[in-house]
Design a protein around this motif. Structure first.
Motif, PDB file in Angstrom:
ATOM      1  N   ARG A 215       0.829  -1.198   0.000  1.00  0.00           N
ATOM      2  CA  ARG A 215       0.000   0.000   0.000  1.00  0.00           C
ATOM      3  C   ARG A 215       0.869   1.256   0.000  1.00  0.00           C
ATOM      4  O   ARG A 215       2.042   1.216   0.330  1.00  0.00           O
ATOM      5  CB  ARG A 215      -0.896   0.002   1.248  1.00  0.00           C
ATOM      6  CG  ARG A 215      -1.891  -1.140   1.280  1.00  0.00           C
ATOM      7  CD  ARG A 215      -2.995  -0.934   0.282  1.00  0.00           C
ATOM      8  NE  ARG A 215      -3.755   0.273   0.570  1.00  0.00           N
ATOM      9  CZ  ARG A 215      -4.787   0.694  -0.166  1.00  0.00           C
ATOM     10  NH1 ARG A 215      -5.142   0.026  -1.232  1.00  0.00           N
ATOM     11  NH2 ARG A 215      -5.425   1.789   0.160  1.00  0.00           N
ATOM     12  N   HIS A 216       0.259   2.386  -0.361  1.00  0.00           N
ATOM     13  CA  HIS A 216       0.963   3.667  -0.314  1.00  0.00           C
ATOM     14  C   HIS A 216       1.519   3.890   1.087  1.00  0.00           C
ATOM     15  O   HIS A 216       0.848   3.555   2.069  1.00  0.00           O
ATOM     16  CB  HIS A 216      -0.011   4.816  -0.640  1.00  0.00           C
ATOM     17  CG  HIS A 216      -0.041   5.177  -2.077  1.00  0.00           C
ATOM     18  ND1 HIS A 216      -0.600   4.372  -3.028  1.00  0.00           N
ATOM     19  CD2 HIS A 216       0.418   6.266  -2.745  1.00  0.00           C
ATOM     20  CE1 HIS A 216      -0.493   4.954  -4.205  1.00  0.00           C
ATOM     21  NE2 HIS A 216       0.116   6.098  -4.064  1.00  0.00           N
ATOM     22  N   CYS A 291      -8.059   1.367  11.903  1.00  0.00           N
ATOM     23  CA  CYS A 291      -6.786   1.076  11.222  1.00  0.00           C
ATOM     24  C   CYS A 291      -6.943   1.200   9.707  1.00  0.00           C
ATOM     25  O   CYS A 291      -6.055   1.736   9.023  1.00  0.00           O
ATOM     26  CB  CYS A 291      -6.304  -0.324  11.588  1.00  0.00           C
ATOM     27  SG  CYS A 291      -5.817  -0.537  13.308  1.00  0.00           S
ATOM     28  N   LEU A 292      -8.067   0.728   9.172  1.00  0.00           N
ATOM     29  CA  LEU A 292      -8.297   0.824   7.728  1.00  0.00           C
ATOM     30  C   LEU A 292      -8.425   2.279   7.292  1.00  0.00           C
ATOM     31  O   LEU A 292      -7.983   2.648   6.193  1.00  0.00           O
ATOM     32  CB  LEU A 292      -9.559   0.038   7.341  1.00  0.00           C
ATOM     33  CG  LEU A 292      -9.454  -1.481   7.461  1.00  0.00           C
ATOM     34  CD1 LEU A 292     -10.808  -2.130   7.229  1.00  0.00           C
ATOM     35  CD2 LEU A 292      -8.436  -2.028   6.468  1.00  0.00           C
ATOM     36  N   LEU A 293      -9.029   3.116   8.146  1.00  0.00           N
ATOM     37  CA  LEU A 293      -9.120   4.543   7.827  1.00  0.00           C
ATOM     38  C   LEU A 293      -7.735   5.159   7.700  1.00  0.00           C
ATOM     39  O   LEU A 293      -7.493   5.988   6.812  1.00  0.00           O
ATOM     40  CB  LEU A 293      -9.934   5.267   8.907  1.00  0.00           C
ATOM     41  CG  LEU A 293     -10.062   6.787   8.740  1.00  0.00           C
ATOM     42  CD1 LEU A 293     -10.784   7.127   7.441  1.00  0.00           C
ATOM     43  CD2 LEU A 293     -10.785   7.410   9.929  1.00  0.00           C
ATOM     44  N   VAL A 294      -6.804   4.731   8.571  1.00  0.00           N
ATOM     45  CA  VAL A 294      -5.435   5.238   8.485  1.00  0.00           C
ATOM     46  C   VAL A 294      -4.763   4.741   7.195  1.00  0.00           C
ATOM     47  O   VAL A 294      -4.015   5.480   6.545  1.00  0.00           O
ATOM     48  CB  VAL A 294      -4.623   4.834   9.728  1.00  0.00           C
ATOM     49  CG1 VAL A 294      -3.187   5.350   9.626  1.00  0.00           C
ATOM     50  CG2 VAL A 294      -5.282   5.365  10.999  1.00  0.00           C
ATOM     51  N   PHE A 295      -5.029   3.477   6.805  1.00  0.00           N
ATOM     52  CA  PHE A 295      -4.532   2.961   5.531  1.00  0.00           C
ATOM     53  C   PHE A 295      -4.935   3.901   4.390  1.00  0.00           C
ATOM     54  O   PHE A 295      -4.109   4.285   3.545  1.00  0.00           O
ATOM     55  CB  PHE A 295      -5.123   1.575   5.262  1.00  0.00           C
ATOM     56  CG  PHE A 295      -4.266   0.428   5.711  1.00  0.00           C
ATOM     57  CD1 PHE A 295      -3.356  -0.154   4.859  1.00  0.00           C
ATOM     58  CD2 PHE A 295      -4.386  -0.089   6.990  1.00  0.00           C
ATOM     59  CE1 PHE A 295      -2.577  -1.226   5.258  1.00  0.00           C
ATOM     60  CE2 PHE A 295      -3.617  -1.154   7.412  1.00  0.00           C
ATOM     61  CZ  PHE A 295      -2.706  -1.727   6.545  1.00  0.00           C
ATOM     62  N   ILE A 296      -6.230   4.253   4.357  1.00  0.00           N
ATOM     63  CA  ILE A 296      -6.753   5.099   3.277  1.00  0.00           C
ATOM     64  C   ILE A 296      -6.201   6.517   3.393  1.00  0.00           C
ATOM     65  O   ILE A 296      -5.847   7.147   2.390  1.00  0.00           O
ATOM     66  CB  ILE A 296      -8.301   5.098   3.334  1.00  0.00           C
ATOM     67  CG1 ILE A 296      -8.828   3.675   3.110  1.00  0.00           C
ATOM     68  CG2 ILE A 296      -8.870   6.043   2.301  1.00  0.00           C
ATOM     69  CD1 ILE A 296     -10.314   3.513   3.364  1.00  0.00           C
ATOM     70  N   TRP A 297      -6.121   7.021   4.608  1.00  0.00           N
ATOM     71  CA  TRP A 297      -5.613   8.370   4.862  1.00  0.00           C
ATOM     72  C   TRP A 297      -4.181   8.510   4.345  1.00  0.00           C
ATOM     73  O   TRP A 297      -3.826   9.500   3.693  1.00  0.00           O
ATOM     74  CB  TRP A 297      -5.699   8.630   6.365  1.00  0.00           C
ATOM     75  CG  TRP A 297      -5.335  10.012   6.812  1.00  0.00           C
ATOM     76  CD1 TRP A 297      -5.077  11.093   6.025  1.00  0.00           C
ATOM     77  CD2 TRP A 297      -5.207  10.445   8.167  1.00  0.00           C
ATOM     78  NE1 TRP A 297      -4.786  12.183   6.806  1.00  0.00           N
ATOM     79  CE2 TRP A 297      -4.860  11.820   8.123  1.00  0.00           C
ATOM     80  CE3 TRP A 297      -5.344   9.814   9.404  1.00  0.00           C
ATOM     81  CZ2 TRP A 297      -4.645  12.552   9.280  1.00  0.00           C
ATOM     82  CZ3 TRP A 297      -5.137  10.554  10.553  1.00  0.00           C
ATOM     83  CH2 TRP A 297      -4.803  11.904  10.483  1.00  0.00           C
ATOM     84  N   VAL A 298      -3.363   7.494   4.618  1.00  0.00           N
ATOM     85  CA  VAL A 298      -1.974   7.525   4.162  1.00  0.00           C
ATOM     86  C   VAL A 298      -1.917   7.540   2.634  1.00  0.00           C
ATOM     87  O   VAL A 298      -1.115   8.269   2.032  1.00  0.00           O
ATOM     88  CB  VAL A 298      -1.205   6.311   4.722  1.00  0.00           C
ATOM     89  CG1 VAL A 298       0.145   6.142   4.027  1.00  0.00           C
ATOM     90  CG2 VAL A 298      -0.999   6.466   6.231  1.00  0.00           C
ATOM     91  N   ARG A 299      -2.784   6.758   1.992  1.00  0.00           N
ATOM     92  CA  ARG A 299      -2.776   6.722   0.526  1.00  0.00           C
ATOM     93  C   ARG A 299      -3.130   8.080  -0.064  1.00  0.00           C
ATOM     94  O   ARG A 299      -2.578   8.489  -1.087  1.00  0.00           O
ATOM     95  CB  ARG A 299      -3.755   5.669   0.021  1.00  0.00           C
ATOM     96  CG  ARG A 299      -3.837   5.643  -1.496  1.00  0.00           C
ATOM     97  CD  ARG A 299      -4.669   4.531  -2.042  1.00  0.00           C
ATOM     98  NE  ARG A 299      -4.666   4.586  -3.501  1.00  0.00           N
ATOM     99  CZ  ARG A 299      -5.269   3.703  -4.281  1.00  0.00           C
ATOM    100  NH1 ARG A 299      -5.918   2.684  -3.749  1.00  0.00           N
ATOM    101  NH2 ARG A 299      -5.236   3.815  -5.588  1.00  0.00           N
ATOM    102  N   ALA A 300      -4.056   8.789   0.567  1.00  0.00           N
ATOM    103  CA  ALA A 300      -4.485  10.081   0.041  1.00  0.00           C
ATOM    104  C   ALA A 300      -3.500  11.194   0.351  1.00  0.00           C
ATOM    105  O   ALA A 300      -3.626  12.293  -0.184  1.00  0.00           O
ATOM    106  CB  ALA A 300      -5.858  10.436   0.618  1.00  0.00           C
TER     107      ALA A 300
END
Length: 343
Positions: A215-216, A291-300
């Motif tokens: 992931r990003h 945790c998944l929200l942080v995954f997405i946040w990091v990608r954006a």
């Protein structure tokens, strides 16, 4: 006949029902995680995201799935067709079978084995085989190079993840996942969770999960913004979809591992009402969602690392820190007599 039902048939049916109860919601979660990611990133970028198919765009994952299902699966002429087809299946299956040892609550687990954390780490480590097999079987130089760089990346970050898991096991004295969660229970509520006393280890572990799931900002194996996506460049239709689903299922799995190791698993943040009224699985899923929200946040938010930066971070930064963490945690536990007693 009654003995046959009691001894073999009914236990088999019960195990199959447990698997269905876990796998079906997980597949739905994977489908709507793709929808949530597009909506959240859209909001962060001041866009609307999917909003056409169904009310509020809620049927977009179904439309994407139908499109991939009905597309033609193209097999490269000179590819090793057997390995080519098995590789995405292996990636997807490994992302599902790891959930056999994940406890959703006290006693709510399919297989409560005493070496659950080793099982999880082994399954997550096997994920690299699907990517290597796909890159090799495609008989394409671009796919092969993508598979190689993915293998190097995943192996690099698994080393530091292993040392971080050891620091948690030193504090718990058990390899059982339920024991790891219960060791974080105490009168201080969420302050007993290992995310606080082991904060540097928790941060490094979560960043390593980003690299482990491609992931990003560590999505070098795919790099979907480039013309060549790496190991899956020759895949299409459902074979590509299995890689896609496997990646998102691994995101949920790694979020579950982070929750168990550092966020108290199913434990509420405070050990009194009304927090204790909420069912344990709800707390577990809420922490995974965080945790998944942080995954997405990091990608954006973050740009992609260069490959040399990615490898330097894994070998020259995370590995020494995680190894020092093992030594420091073990020393503190022995010095103050906090080490858990065997048996």
């Amino acid at each position: 006949m009654a003995e046959l039902w009691a001894g073999y048939i009914w236990p088999t049916i019960w195990i199959v029902l447990q698997i269905v109860v876990i796998v079906v919601p997980l597949l739905l979660a994977v489908a709507y995680l793709t929808f949530a990611e597009r909506k959240v990133i859209g909001a962060m970028h001041l866009r609307k995201g999917p909003n056409v198919v169904g009310p509020f765009g809620l049927l977009q994952p179904m439309a994407d799935g139908m499109k991939l299902f009905f597309k033609e699966t193209v097999l490269p002429t000179r590819a090793n067709k057997g390995v080519f087809v098995i590789a995405p299946m292996l990636t997807f299956i490994l992302s599902l079978i790891a959930w056999a040892v994940i406890p959703f609550g006290e006693g709510l687990v399919v297989a409560d084995i005493n070496v659950g954390i080793l099982y999880l780490f082994a399954i997550s480590s096997l994920g690299v085989y699907g990517i290597i097999m796909s890159g090799w079987a495609s008989n394409s130089k671009y796919a092969f190079l993508g598979g190689l760089r993915s293998a190097a990346q995943m192996v690099s970050y698994e080393v530091s993840m292993g040392f971080i898991i050891i620091t948690v096991l030193l504090c718990v004295g058990s390899l059982n996942l339920s024991d790891i969660v219960m060791a974080q229970k105490g009168s201080w509520g969420f302050l007993n969770w290992y995310a606080f006393p082991l904060l540097p280890m928790a941060v490094i572990f979560f960043v390593s999960t980003l690299a482990e799931t491609n992931r990003h900002p560590f999505d070098l194996p795919e790099a979907e913004a480039e013309l060549v996506t790496g190991y899956n460049v020759e895949y299409s239709a459902m074979t590509f979809a299995l890689f896609f689903l496997g990646e998102y299922a691994n995101m949920i799995l790694m979020s579950g591992m982070t929750t168990i190791l550092f966020l108290g698993g199913w434990l509420p943040p405070f050990d009194f009402a009304p927090f204790t009224w909420v069912p344990e699985p709800i707390w577990f899923f809420l922490k995974i969602a965080l945790c998944l929200l942080v995954f997405i946040w990091v990608r954006a938010t973050f740009p992609r690392y260069r490959y040399d930066q990615l490898m330097r971070l894994g070998w020259k930064v995370f590995l020494p820190i995680s190894l020092a963490g093992v030594v420091i945690v073990a020393g503190v536990l022995v010095l103050f007599g906090w080490a858990p007693q065997a048996g």
